[in-house]
Design an enzyme around this catalytic site. Structure first.
Site, short mmCIF file in Angstrom:
data_model
loop_
_atom_site.label_atom_id
_atom_site.label_comp_id
_atom_site.label_asym_id
_atom_site.label_seq_id
_atom_site.Cartn_x
_atom_site.Cartn_y
_atom_site.Cartn_z
N PHE B 39 -33.22 5.84 16.05
CA PHE B 39 -33.69 4.97 15.52
C PHE B 39 -35.07 4.90 15.59
O PHE B 39 -35.46 4.61 16.76
CB PHE B 39 -33.04 3.61 15.67
N VAL B 77 -32.78 5.07 20.43
CA VAL B 77 -33.87 4.05 20.18
C VAL B 77 -34.91 4.54 20.64
O VAL B 77 -35.18 4.72 21.75
CB VAL B 77 -33.43 2.40 20.72
N CYS B 78 -35.98 4.62 19.72
CA CYS B 78 -37.34 5.00 20.26
C CYS B 78 -37.94 4.06 21.25
O CYS B 78 -38.21 2.83 20.48
CB CYS B 78 -38.34 5.50 19.08
N VAL B 79 -38.49 4.34 22.20
CA VAL B 79 -38.97 3.39 23.10
C VAL B 79 -40.17 2.89 22.68
O VAL B 79 -40.36 1.54 22.72
CB VAL B 79 -39.10 4.13 24.66
N ALA B 82 -39.58 0.44 19.89
CA ALA B 82 -38.85 -0.80 20.30
C ALA B 82 -39.41 -1.56 21.10
O ALA B 82 -39.47 -3.00 21.09
CB ALA B 82 -37.56 -0.05 21.32
#
Lengths: 98, 119, 122
Positions: B39, B77-79, B82
């Site tokens: 994501f 999820v891409c940090v 995010a």
């Protein structure tokens, strides 16, 4: 190669860019891209013209959701999600023209 | 065949996450493996456990969580994306994990096909 | 090249600042460089605006990330392809771009896309 188009041809150049860049292969119209697959639209001739070079598919659930399931241009092949997966698997690579 | 999926748009705003979910489900039903869903961009909002859609609507976040639970799909999820958008461990829905962009590149390397859903 | 090196192409078709896609695409590219893959970038349609010289973002209080394209070379990312027709349609020439690129026709870009293992579009 599988080219995935999710934009209406009336608001975006995605389909146009794909048709003029890609060397051939499969095109799958999904989401708002499905409007390009409907009879009587302004881009019908363009799509017909591309059929020699490309095999054109349309994601039927997206077309049906938009009330146009009965207006697929002849020669465009309707697929379901399983068909979408098959198209992806059967091509060496894919590109989404976002 | 091993698939990687990229989701670049938030739930409800754009059809991308619905398309990605239905593709993932069909791939699994067809005997394929969906190794990872990554994501990115506003796609990170698919991971918010604070999401509360109306009763008669689909629950996009829970749908992903269920897929992770039942089919061991790795939801990443891409940090960086995010943090920009306020998605943190504390509001992360079940089945998702936060990690770096390297996980997207790794999916590109390890999967036979990488399919992107976005705007 | 060893068998675990794949050909990655990043296709950029969106202008910068109006949306975040260009910036976040660049972030992926920089990470990919660390994985020793065969990386190329293609700029099509409005994507060519990402490379326009002289971006001044002070007035919109947003970080000007365009210098990062010049840093790509330091990451051994040297394959930058720009669509010829897209430049022409926007009144731009190679001189307007802030990095050295290879200008290709749409058809040539299409052939390159076919050769990729992974195409990521932003």
């Amino acid at each position: 190669m599988l080219h995935i188009i999710n934009k209406s041809p009336m608001t975006s150049v995605s389909l146009e860019s794909c048709l003029s860049s890609a060397t051939g292969g499969d095109i799958l119209l999904i989401e708002d891209g499905v409007y390009a697959a409907t009879r009587g639209s302004a881009v019908e001739a363009k799509l017909q013209g591309a059929m020699g070079k490309f095999k054109i598919h349309v994601l039927l659930p997206d077309l049906e959701a938009r009330g146009l399931g009965d207006r697929v241009i002849e020669g465009v092949s309707p697929v379901d999600y399983a068909g979408f997966v098959d198209l992806t698997a059967n091509n060496k690579n894919c590109q989404s023209w976002l | 065949m091993k698939f990687g999926i990229v989701v670049n748009e938030g739930p409800y705003q754009h059809q991308a996450s619905d398309s990605a979910y239905l593709f993932t489900k069909a791939a699994i039903a067809g005997g394929h493996e969906v190794w990872r869903v990554f994501f990115y961009h506003d796609g990170v909002n698919n991971a918010s456990r604070l999401t509360e859609p109306p009763q008669d609507d689909r629950n996009i976040v829970n749908r992903w969580s269920k897929l992770a639970e039942e089919h061991k799909v790795d939801l990443v999820v891409c940090v960086a994306a995010a943090l920009r958008r306020g998605i943190k461990e504390e509001n992360l829905a079940q089945g998702f994990r936060i990690s770096g962009l390297g996980q997207l590149v790794e999916a590109g390397i390890k999967c036979d096909r990488l399919v992107t859903f976005g705007d | 090249m060893s068998s675990n090196v794949k050909k990655f192409m990043f296709v950029n078709r969106k202008a910068p600042y109006g949306t975040i896609y260009a910036l976040e695409a660049l972030e992926v590219v920089l990470i990919t460089a660390a994985f020793d893959q065969d990386v190329s970038l293609a700029f099509l349609d409005d994507g060519v605006y990402q490379l326009k010289k002289g971006q001044q973002t002070k007035g919109i209080e947003t970080k000007n990330f365009s210098p990062a394209y010049r840093a790509l070379e330091d990451y051994d990312i040297e394959k930058l392809y720009v669509e010829k027709e897209a430049l022409a349609a926007r009144g731009l020439t190679e001189e307007d771009l802030l990095v050295d690129v290879t200008v290709l026709s749409r058809a040539e870009l299409g052939t390159l896309m076919d050769e990729q293992d992974v195409v990521l579009s932003f």
